[in-house]
Design a protein around this motif. Structure first.
Motif, short mmCIF file in Angstrom:
data_model
loop_
_atom_site.label_atom_id
_atom_site.label_comp_id
_atom_site.label_asym_id
_atom_site.label_seq_id
_atom_site.Cartn_x
_atom_site.Cartn_y
_atom_site.Cartn_z
N ARG A 42 -30.74 4.04 34.61
CA ARG A 42 -29.43 4.58 35.01
C ARG A 42 -29.57 6.09 35.29
NH1 ARG A 42 -24.13 2.73 33.86
NH2 ARG A 42 -22.54 4.38 33.93
N GLU A 43 -30.33 6.80 34.43
CA GLU A 43 -30.55 8.23 34.63
C GLU A 43 -31.27 8.50 35.96
OE1 GLU A 43 -32.80 9.55 31.33
OE2 GLU A 43 -31.13 9.50 29.89
N LEU A 44 -32.27 7.69 36.25
CA LEU A 44 -33.01 7.87 37.50
C LEU A 44 -32.13 7.63 38.71
CD1 LEU A 44 -36.38 6.10 36.54
CD2 LEU A 44 -35.88 8.55 36.52
N ILE A 45 -31.31 6.60 38.63
CA ILE A 45 -30.39 6.31 39.74
C ILE A 45 -29.41 7.46 39.94
CG2 ILE A 45 -28.56 4.76 40.54
CD1 ILE A 45 -29.99 2.53 38.92
N ASP A 46 -28.89 7.98 38.84
CA ASP A 46 -27.92 9.07 38.93
C ASP A 46 -28.56 10.34 39.48
OD1 ASP A 46 -26.09 7.32 37.94
OD2 ASP A 46 -25.85 8.29 35.98
N GLN A 47 -29.81 10.58 39.13
CA GLN A 47 -30.51 11.75 39.67
C GLN A 47 -30.68 11.63 41.18
OE1 GLN A 47 -34.22 12.40 37.56
NE2 GLN A 47 -33.19 12.32 35.57
N ALA A 48 -31.04 10.43 41.63
CA ALA A 48 -31.19 10.20 43.07
C ALA A 48 -29.85 10.36 43.78
CB ALA A 48 -31.76 8.81 43.32
N HIS A 49 -28.79 9.85 43.16
CA HIS A 49 -27.45 9.95 43.74
C HIS A 49 -27.02 11.41 43.85
CE1 HIS A 49 -23.32 9.03 44.72
NE2 HIS A 49 -22.89 9.68 43.63
N THR A 50 -27.20 12.17 42.78
CA THR A 50 -26.82 13.58 42.78
C THR A 50 -27.60 14.36 43.84
OG1 THR A 50 -26.32 13.49 40.41
CG2 THR A 50 -26.70 15.67 41.36
N ALA A 51 -28.84 13.99 44.05
CA ALA A 51 -29.68 14.67 45.04
C ALA A 51 -29.44 14.16 46.46
CB ALA A 51 -31.16 14.52 44.67
N GLY A 52 -28.57 13.18 46.61
CA GLY A 52 -28.30 12.63 47.94
C GLY A 52 -29.47 11.87 48.53
N LEU A 53 -30.18 11.13 47.68
CA LEU A 53 -31.42 10.48 48.11
C LEU A 53 -31.33 8.95 48.11
CD1 LEU A 53 -34.05 12.76 46.34
CD2 LEU A 53 -33.56 12.63 48.79
N TRP A 54 -30.15 8.40 48.30
CA TRP A 54 -30.04 6.94 48.34
C TRP A 54 -30.85 6.35 49.49
CZ3 TRP A 54 -28.68 3.10 45.28
CH2 TRP A 54 -27.93 3.40 44.15
N SER A 55 -30.96 7.07 50.58
CA SER A 55 -31.72 6.54 51.73
C SER A 55 -33.19 6.35 51.38
CB SER A 55 -31.59 7.48 52.93
OG SER A 55 -32.14 8.76 52.64
N THR A 56 -33.71 7.14 50.43
CA THR A 56 -35.10 6.97 50.00
C THR A 56 -35.21 6.06 48.79
OG1 THR A 56 -34.98 8.98 48.62
CG2 THR A 56 -35.76 9.24 50.88
N LEU A 57 -34.12 5.92 48.03
CA LEU A 57 -34.14 5.02 46.88
C LEU A 57 -34.07 3.56 47.30
CD1 LEU A 57 -34.09 4.61 43.80
CD2 LEU A 57 -31.60 4.90 43.89
N ILE A 58 -33.33 3.27 48.37
CA ILE A 58 -33.15 1.88 48.81
C ILE A 58 -34.48 1.19 49.12
CG2 ILE A 58 -32.24 0.45 50.69
CD1 ILE A 58 -30.13 1.14 48.69
N PRO A 59 -35.40 1.81 49.90
CA PRO A 59 -36.69 1.13 50.15
C PRO A 59 -37.45 0.83 48.87
CG PRO A 59 -36.38 2.95 51.69
CD PRO A 59 -35.31 3.08 50.66
#
Length: 378
Positions: free
Chosen positions: A326-343
């Motif tokens: 959950r922490e990792l997901i939130d860090q990616a979200h805060t950084a605006g990196l969902w486009s890189t998290l999805i792959p």
């Protein structure tokens, strides 16, 4: 890793102060905090300069009543560089500068070796660019990058620009490694921007990757993108050598912020290198990401990796607890990196992918959650 390289630079400068010709004799100190080594070096310097303060002030006062030309002759013929350097901080800056203008570059270089920039910054800042260039040329002819590095942060930009042409690319790399004030590196890069490719290539040609990686670790965030792109543009052999050096020095925490700032094209070139695909390297990269605070800097690279390597990373991510994931997901979200998290999420096993989808929906990202839930159901 950065702490280690900084400690190496500090022991190199400490060896100079102690009169030790081979800095490796102080290798037993490199595991100490660099700040502690520097503090000791400065205390030693203070002890050397302050032991004869009264007498030095007397010499400085006497110099005021002697014509400048005669003071310069006495300095060079009678006092010598060590005494002159000690007296310099007690002389009025303009007077010291007037005397310096009557000294030879060779003698000035010998004095510079002994000077303490903390005490003579006003004098150094007033030295004309031509004199700085002459002294720099003399110091470099002796291979003295230590003295150069100690004064860069107090030399004005016009003087640095004038002196830059006498420095080779390896010289600049070595001086950057030995900078007294690392915040000066960005100003130096601004001055020699057209030579950055050559400086990085010199790290490759002369196996000076420790100095090159230290440079990458020292630059400000706004300089990471263009330097990363230049590095990627130097070709596969240079990138492979860089990756190998980073692995040997365990410097992924230094490199990942650079790769994350690269353009998509440059990052793709980097992600294609076989050395990145090595599982030992990938494991070290994941250690830097998960344990070293580099998770958001890993994501752009992970999104460009081939399927097999992305799956390797996904396995490590899936092993995290629900709270940590959950922490990792939130860090990616805060950084605006969902486009890189999805792959990367696509490569997760179904249960872990469902956990990512659940958190995405909680964050109001219904499209991303729906895509992951659909894939998880297949």
């Amino acid at each position: 890793m950065s702490e280690h390289l900084t400690a190496v630079a500090e022991t190199t400068k400490l060896a100079r102060v102690l009169g030790i010709t081979d800095p490796t004799e102080l290798d037993f100190l490199v595991d100490l905090p660099p700040a502690a080594i520097r503090a000791y070096r400065e205390r030693v310097t203070d002890r050397l300069f302050d032991r004869d303060t009264k007498r030095l002030k007397g010499i400085a006062a006497a110099s005021k009543i002697v014509p400048v030309a005669l003071s310069a002759k006495m300095a060079e013929r009678a006092f010598g560089p060590v005494l002159c350097a000690a007296v310099a901080s007690a002389v009025e800056p303009q007077r010291a500068l007037d005397i310096a203008k009557n000294l030879t570059p060779t003698f000035l270089a010998e004095c510079a070796v002994q000077l303490d920039p903390r005490r003579t910054a006003d004098i150094i800042a007033a030295v004309p660019p031509t004199m700085v260039t002459d002294v720099a040329r003399e110091l470099l002819s002796r291979g003295d990058h230590i003295t150069m590095g100690r004064f860069v942060h107090v030399v004005p930009e016009p003087a640095l620009r004038a002196a830059a042409p006498v420095m080779s690319d390896p010289d600049l790399l070595r001086i950057g490694f030995l900078l007294e004030d690392k915040t000066a590196i960005d100003n130096v890069l601004h001055i020699v921007a057209d030579r950055v490719a050559g400086i990085i290539r010199s790290a490759y040609d002369q196996n000076m990757w420790a100095e090159g990686i230290d440079l990458l670790d020292s630059i400000a965030p706004h300089n990471r993108a263009w330097i990363g792109d230049i590095t990627a543009g130097l070709g596969g052999e240079v990138l492979d050598a860089l990756i190998t050096a980073v692995a040997e020095l365990d410097a992924w925490a230094t490199l990942l912020p650079i790769t994350s700032a690269m353009s998509e094209h440059s990052l793709r070139l980097f992600a294609q290198r076989p050395a990145v695909h090595d599982q030992t390297n990938l494991a070290a990269i994941m250690d830097a990401a998960l344990d070293g605070g580099q998770w958001v800097n890993l994501l752009p690279l992970a999104s460009q990796l081939p399927t097999e390597q992305r799956a390797f990373i996904a396995t490590r991510v899936a092993d995290q607890t629900d709270e940590r994931l959950r922490e990792l997901i939130d860090q990616a979200h805060t950084a605006g990196l969902w486009s890189t998290l999805i792959p990367l999420a696509h490569a997760l096993e179904p249960h872990a992918r469902a956990r990512v989808a659940e958190r995405a929906r909680e964050l109001g990202l219904d499209d991303e959650a729906g895509e992951l839930e659909l894939i998880a159901a297949l």
